[in-house]
Design a protein around this motif. Structure first.
Motif, short mmCIF file in Angstrom:
data_model
loop_
_atom_site.label_atom_id
_atom_site.label_comp_id
_atom_site.label_asym_id
_atom_site.label_seq_id
_atom_site.Cartn_x
_atom_site.Cartn_y
_atom_site.Cartn_z
N GLN A 151 0.84 -1.19 0.00
CA GLN A 151 0.00 0.00 0.00
C GLN A 151 0.88 1.25 0.00
O GLN A 151 2.09 1.18 0.23
CB GLN A 151 -0.91 0.02 1.24
CG GLN A 151 -1.90 -1.12 1.33
CD GLN A 151 -2.75 -1.06 2.59
OE1 GLN A 151 -2.78 -0.04 3.29
NE2 GLN A 151 -3.43 -2.15 2.90
N SER A 152 0.27 2.39 -0.24
CA SER A 152 1.02 3.64 -0.32
C SER A 152 1.85 3.89 0.93
O SER A 152 3.03 4.26 0.84
CB SER A 152 0.04 4.81 -0.52
OG SER A 152 -0.72 4.65 -1.69
N GLY A 184 10.01 12.66 -8.17
CA GLY A 184 9.02 11.62 -8.44
C GLY A 184 8.36 11.80 -9.79
O GLY A 184 8.37 12.89 -10.37
N HIS A 185 7.78 10.72 -10.27
CA HIS A 185 6.89 10.80 -11.42
C HIS A 185 5.57 10.15 -11.04
O HIS A 185 5.54 9.03 -10.54
CB HIS A 185 7.46 10.08 -12.64
CG HIS A 185 6.45 9.97 -13.76
ND1 HIS A 185 5.89 8.77 -14.16
CD2 HIS A 185 5.87 10.93 -14.51
CE1 HIS A 185 5.03 9.00 -15.13
NE2 HIS A 185 4.99 10.29 -15.36
N SER A 186 4.45 10.89 -11.23
CA SER A 186 3.12 10.34 -11.02
C SER A 186 2.95 9.81 -9.59
O SER A 186 3.06 10.56 -8.63
CB SER A 186 2.83 9.27 -12.08
OG SER A 186 1.49 8.86 -12.07
N PHE A 187 2.72 8.49 -9.44
CA PHE A 187 2.58 7.92 -8.10
C PHE A 187 3.87 8.09 -7.31
O PHE A 187 3.85 8.23 -6.08
CB PHE A 187 2.21 6.45 -8.22
CG PHE A 187 1.76 5.81 -6.94
CD1 PHE A 187 1.12 6.54 -5.95
CD2 PHE A 187 1.97 4.46 -6.71
CE1 PHE A 187 0.70 5.95 -4.76
CE2 PHE A 187 1.55 3.86 -5.53
CZ PHE A 187 0.92 4.61 -4.55
N GLY A 188 5.01 8.12 -8.00
CA GLY A 188 6.27 8.44 -7.32
C GLY A 188 6.28 9.86 -6.81
O GLY A 188 6.90 10.16 -5.79
N SER A 189 5.59 10.78 -7.51
CA SER A 189 5.46 12.15 -7.03
C SER A 189 4.53 12.21 -5.82
O SER A 189 4.79 12.95 -4.86
CB SER A 189 4.91 13.06 -8.14
OG SER A 189 5.87 13.26 -9.15
N GLU A 346 -2.41 -0.28 -3.61
CA GLU A 346 -1.96 1.04 -4.04
C GLU A 346 -3.14 1.88 -4.52
O GLU A 346 -3.27 3.07 -4.19
CB GLU A 346 -0.92 0.90 -5.14
CG GLU A 346 0.42 0.37 -4.67
CD GLU A 346 1.40 0.16 -5.80
OE1 GLU A 346 2.57 0.53 -5.65
OE2 GLU A 346 1.00 -0.40 -6.86
N LEU A 347 -4.00 1.28 -5.34
CA LEU A 347 -5.16 2.01 -5.85
C LEU A 347 -6.08 2.46 -4.72
O LEU A 347 -6.62 3.57 -4.73
CB LEU A 347 -5.93 1.15 -6.84
CG LEU A 347 -5.23 0.87 -8.18
CD1 LEU A 347 -6.02 -0.15 -8.99
CD2 LEU A 347 -5.05 2.16 -8.97
#
Length: 442
Positions: A151-152, A184-189, A346-347
């Motif tokens: 999870q996040s 980060g990019h996207s979820f990495g952001s 994650e979602l």
């Protein structure tokens, strides 16, 4: 016309000069307070689509529906990483790179066309060292239960643990760094921002690419991905069942990277009016491509269980990540060949980040003009509850104490900044922002 050569192995030129790179594994111990979710069926592709349908229901909240309580997850994990530094060594500043959904650490160092799309090279040329990681649960990092482990929050704790080790010199192959910039990019952001909110003293700069605080477009992403079970979508790369049988089938019927020209020969022998482009469209831009042995083979397979979802094919890649007319189709095919999944956990937790960060350093948001998941395809648009000149600029309210804040919209670009022809121009915006705000590497 989509190039047939996109289905053949890319001949890689020698690595760009002025860099030293090492692949390594970083052990981390984490303790994460996170959700305990009721698990629902996600075995078949129809199960996965049913999950997405419920996830996207208007005025409904699948996270709340499935949440049964909370748990403290404790465990030891391994984070796969690539460490790079300029030939002349480190100067005490490193960029810690976190990829988004659909990618792994190679997003930051694409080897296509002699690394011309490499963010790592751009950072090195500006004097920075880089550490690109596979997020916890993805790629060559430790995997786990897709509902109640990956999870996040767990990924934030893993990212923070890696950061702490960087500062203390506890990663033997690397040494210590006085300053760590989170990119980060996207979820990495999402995770880089989240870290700045929970651990503001453990980051010196925050760079958020492919990002905004407009959460209403997440449904666009989930629907446009046309999610499949990862192990069924690319069975030879992702799968965990019947792999030997599939390999035997592929060997017996010569289902290989040569399928496109082989089919074209059969078409010509049969006297059918079907062009090479037609054959490519049947294979390259549909799910057929994901079943080709050489197209998705990994040794050993990544062994993702049910509950790991992958976007369906090249057409979903274009919708999610690319702006038509400003990307190389060959690179897009490589992206499909090397894509990575997302977990149900994650979602269900991606929207749980704090509303505000107390971070006091510099923060930059750089998002493509036509970003779908964070701007609905138009970053110059206006959305409710964000009083800003554009959607990325609205992130400023989340950084009230930042020493400097800037929002930049990369023109003619979709969500995947690194996959477009003008990627390096966007990369340099990042390095210039850092240099202008007390984090110059040279």
């Amino acid at each position: 016309m989509a190039p047939l050569k996109a289905f053949f192995p890319v001949l890689l030129a020698s690595l760009a000069a002025c860099r030293q790179c090492t692949n390594l594994t970083i052990p981390v111990d984490i303790s994460s307070r996170q959700g305990l979710f009721k698990e629902v069926p996600v075995e078949t592709n129809l199960d996965v689509r049913a999950f997405t349908t419920r996830f996207n229901e208007y005025q409904a909240n699948l996270t709340a529906t499935l949440l049964q309580g909370y748990q403290t997850l404790k465990g030891s994990y391994e984070i796969s990483a690539q460490y790079c530094h300029p030939d002349n060594g480190s100067n005490g500043i490193i960029q810690l790179l976190s990829h988004g959904i659909g990618f792994d650490k190679t997003y930051w160092d694409l080897n296509y066309n002699n690394f011309n799309y490499s963010y790592v090279n751009n950072a090195l040329e500006n004097g920075y060292s880089t550490l690109a990681i596979d997020r916890l649960g993805i790629g060559n990092s430790s995997h786990g239960d897709p509902f109640n482990e990956i999870q996040s929050q767990a990924e934030i704790e893993a990212l923070n643990a890696v950061t702490t080790k960087l500062r203390s010199g506890a990663i033997g192959q690397i040494g210590s760094y006085k300053k760590v910039i989170h990119v980060g990019h996207s979820f990495g952001s999402v995770q880089s921002y989240w870290l700045s909110a929970l651990y503001p003293n453990n980051t010196d700069g925050v760079i958020l690419t492919g990002y905004s605080t407009a959460s209403q477009f997440l449904a666009y992403f989930a629907a446009g991905a046309n999610f499949h079970s990862a192990r069924l979508n690319q069975p030879l790369r992702f799968g965990n069942v019947s792999i030997s049988g599939l390999q035997q089938f592929a060997a017996k019927y010569n289902v290989s990277m040569d399928l496109v020209p082989a089919l074209q020969q059969l078409v010509e022998k049969a006297g059918l009016d079907l062009s090479a482009q037609d054959v490519w469209n049947l294979v390259g831009s549909t799910e057929v491509g994901n079943l080709i042995t050489g197209f998705n083979k990994t040794a050993p397979p990544l062994n993702y269980p049910s509950g790991y979802f992958a976007n369906s094919d090249l057409t979903s890649d274009q919708y999610l990540f690319l702006f038509p007319g400003n990307y190389d189709v060959g690179l897009a095919v490589v992206g499909e060949q090397t894509k990575q999944p997302v977990t149900t956990g994650e979602l269900l937790t991606i929207g749980s980040a704090p509303m505000m960060s107390p971070f006091t350093g510099p923060a930059l948001v750089i998002t493509g003009e036509h970003d779908v998941p964070f701007c609905g395809g138009n970053c110059y648009g206006q959305v409710p509850n964000i009083t800003a000149p554009n959607i990325p600029a609205g992130v400023k309210t989340a950084f009230p104490a930042a020493s400097a804040f800037e929002a930049y919209i990369q023109p003619d670009t979709g969500h995947g900044l690194a996959l477009h022809y003008n990627a390096t121009a966007g990369f340099q915006v990042i390095q210039d922002f850092l240099a202008n705000n007390g984090l110059a590497a040279q």
